[in-house]
Design a protein around this motif. Structure first.
Motif, PDB file in Angstrom:
ATOM      1  N   ASP A 107       0.832  -1.204   0.000  1.00 54.07           N
ATOM      2  CA  ASP A 107       0.000   0.000   0.000  1.00 54.07           C
ATOM      3  C   ASP A 107       0.871   1.261   0.000  1.00 54.07           C
ATOM      4  OD1 ASP A 107      -2.498   1.500   0.407  1.00 54.07           O
ATOM      5  OD2 ASP A 107      -1.553   2.004   2.327  1.00 54.07           O
ATOM      6  N   ARG A 111       0.910   4.253  -2.749  1.00 54.20           N
ATOM      7  CA  ARG A 111       0.711   5.681  -2.458  1.00 54.20           C
ATOM      8  C   ARG A 111       1.835   6.522  -3.052  1.00 54.20           C
ATOM      9  NH1 ARG A 111       0.812   7.137   2.603  1.00 54.20           N
ATOM     10  NH2 ARG A 111       1.223   5.181   3.703  1.00 54.20           N
ATOM     11  N   LYS A 114       1.101   6.825  -6.709  1.00 57.02           N
ATOM     12  CA  LYS A 114      -0.030   7.735  -6.940  1.00 57.02           C
ATOM     13  C   LYS A 114       0.465   9.183  -7.070  1.00 57.02           C
ATOM     14  CE  LYS A 114      -4.448   8.641  -4.878  1.00 57.02           C
ATOM     15  NZ  LYS A 114      -5.090   8.689  -3.590  1.00 57.02           N
ATOM     16  N   GLU A 115       1.439   9.545  -6.222  1.00 53.47           N
ATOM     17  CA  GLU A 115       1.985  10.916  -6.293  1.00 53.47           C
ATOM     18  C   GLU A 115       2.722  11.122  -7.611  1.00 53.47           C
ATOM     19  OE1 GLU A 115       1.475  13.349  -4.193  1.00 53.47           O
ATOM     20  OE2 GLU A 115       0.371  12.088  -2.765  1.00 53.47           O
TER      21      GLU A 115
END
Ligand code: CTP
Ligand code: MG
Length: 378
Positions: A107, A111, A114-115
């Motif tokens: 996870d 994340r 995602k950035e």
């Protein structure tokens, strides 16, 4: 190709003080590098691991043929550089992750990505610090006390666009993380919330903490199994005794379909029972002639593969050998090393006892062994 993950694992782990490189130390039945690769693989189109020099083939065997292994360098930065030489041209993002942070989650990696997808060139996980941090002078005096609320402890995986990371490494500076090199280029590095479980394993205390995370998050997925085995001493004086993964010259051997290694067989049964995968007979019995005369080590290796295919890793095994002879004490460490190595390096204990002259072992007619195994779901 979208995401490549580079895992520098070339360090020796001096501060941990294990006899083996840190990345090969076990927690929860698996090496640190296996944990790190397993947690990063779901987001990676390619994983490149920098292994300590000389251990490349060991790492390849451990991690499988899909992982690209390179030879690590003298420093972390050199190891990352070695991995960069294998980076495909069409890769968009690169995550650089320490083998020393085996429990950083998938996870967290998602994340970070995602950035990058949102257009950030460099992103790192970070945690607030609880200690007040002092900047000091070379002679040990405080120079400055930075405002703690503005400090973050940097973690990995750190994510970069391919071009950003390559430009940073072209600087030929040395740093303990990749973001520091990117900062030298004046490229903004975004900090996202890190994870307690992404702790860096540096000292033996850190290993204990990491073990506790594993236990805490998956205590329901531990399983225990028992196994035992017995064999009569052979009337054939030329038969060599195989016991606990070792040969015992000068001792009379035992009769059996395989090499009659009661300790290895008891461990195999304990492991198979823990994983609910039947027993020695149902897996390697007389219906499988290819296992006739198979060594204890071979059966342990095969058993480990069965247990892993069933979705488990071995945490530890303990075996007790029952018999008047041979004396186990003088070769205990050798036996532990042989059994452990056949099981991929997990913790093994070997003990021995006699039975006060009682039963077939006490009467010197044969040997038996009883074993317990603990396994955990991957
Ligand atoms: N590393 C590497 N090559 C090196 C040194 C370190 O790939 N020459 C890797 C380590 O394997 C680790 C990460 O960089 O995954 C972070 O380094 P650190 O935690 O310092 O590990 P070690 O250098 O192995 O430990 P120590 O400093 O205690 O010797
Ligand atoms: Mg180091």
């Amino acid at each position: 190709m979208s995401v490549a993950v580079i895992i520098p694992a070339g360090g020796s782990g001096e501060r941990l003080g294990a006899k083996i490189p840190k990345a090969l130390v076990h927690i929860g039945g698996r090496t640190l590098i296996e944990h790190a690769v397993a947690n990063m693989s779901p987001v990676a189109d390619l994983v490149i691991v920098a292994a300590p020099k000389g251990l490349e083939s060991k790492f390849q065997e451990l991690l499988g043929s899909e992982v690209v292994i390179v030879t690590g360098g003298m420093s972390r930065t050199e190891s990352v550089n070695a991995a960069l030489s294998q980076l495909p041209k069409d890769c968009k993002y690169v995550l650089v992750h320490d083998a020393a942070r085996p429990l950083a989650s998938t996870d967290l990696a998602r994340r970070v990505i995602k950035e990058l997808d949102a257009g950030v060139l460099a992103v790192i996980p970070g945690l607030k610090v609880s200690d007040t941090i002092k900047r000091i002078t070379i002679d040990g005096f405080v120079k400055k006390t930075p405002n703690r609320s503005k400090l973050r402890a940097a973690q990995t995986p750190q994510g970069f666009t391919r071009e950003t990371l390559i430009a940073a490494h072209n600087l030929e500076s040395d740093a303990t993380d990749d973001a520091a090199l990117v900062e030298e280029l004046d490229i903004p590095v975004k900090v996202i919330l890190g994870e307690e479980r992404a702790l860096k394993i540096t000292t033996p205390d850190d290993l204990d903490r990491a073990e506790r995370y594993l236990l805490g998050s998956g205590s329901k997925s531990f399983r225990v199994g028992t196994g035992s085995d017995a064999h009569a001493f052979s009337s054939d004086p030329t038969r060599v005794l195989s016991l606990a993964g070792l040969e015992w010259p000068g001792e009379i051997g035992v009769d059996g379909h395989s090499d009659g290694d009661v300790a290895a067989h008891a461990i195999c049964d304990a492991l198979l029972s823990a994983a609910q995968c039947g027993d020695l007979g149902s897996n390697f019995g007389t219906s499988r002639p290819e296992y006739a005369g198979a060594s204890g080590a071979k059966l342990l290796q095969e058993t480990r593969a069965i247990v892993e295919r069933a979705g488990y890793s071995i945490v530890n095994v303990a075996v007790q050998i029952v018999g008047n002879r041979p004396k186990i004490g003088p070769r205990r460490q050798e036996a532990i090393d042989a059994l452990s190595s056949a099981l991929g390096g997990v913790a093994v204990s070997v003990s021995a006892t006699t039975t006060d002259g009682l039963g077939f072992t006490g009467e010197g007619k044969g040997l038996s062994a009883i074993a317990t195994a603990l396994i955990t779901r991957h």
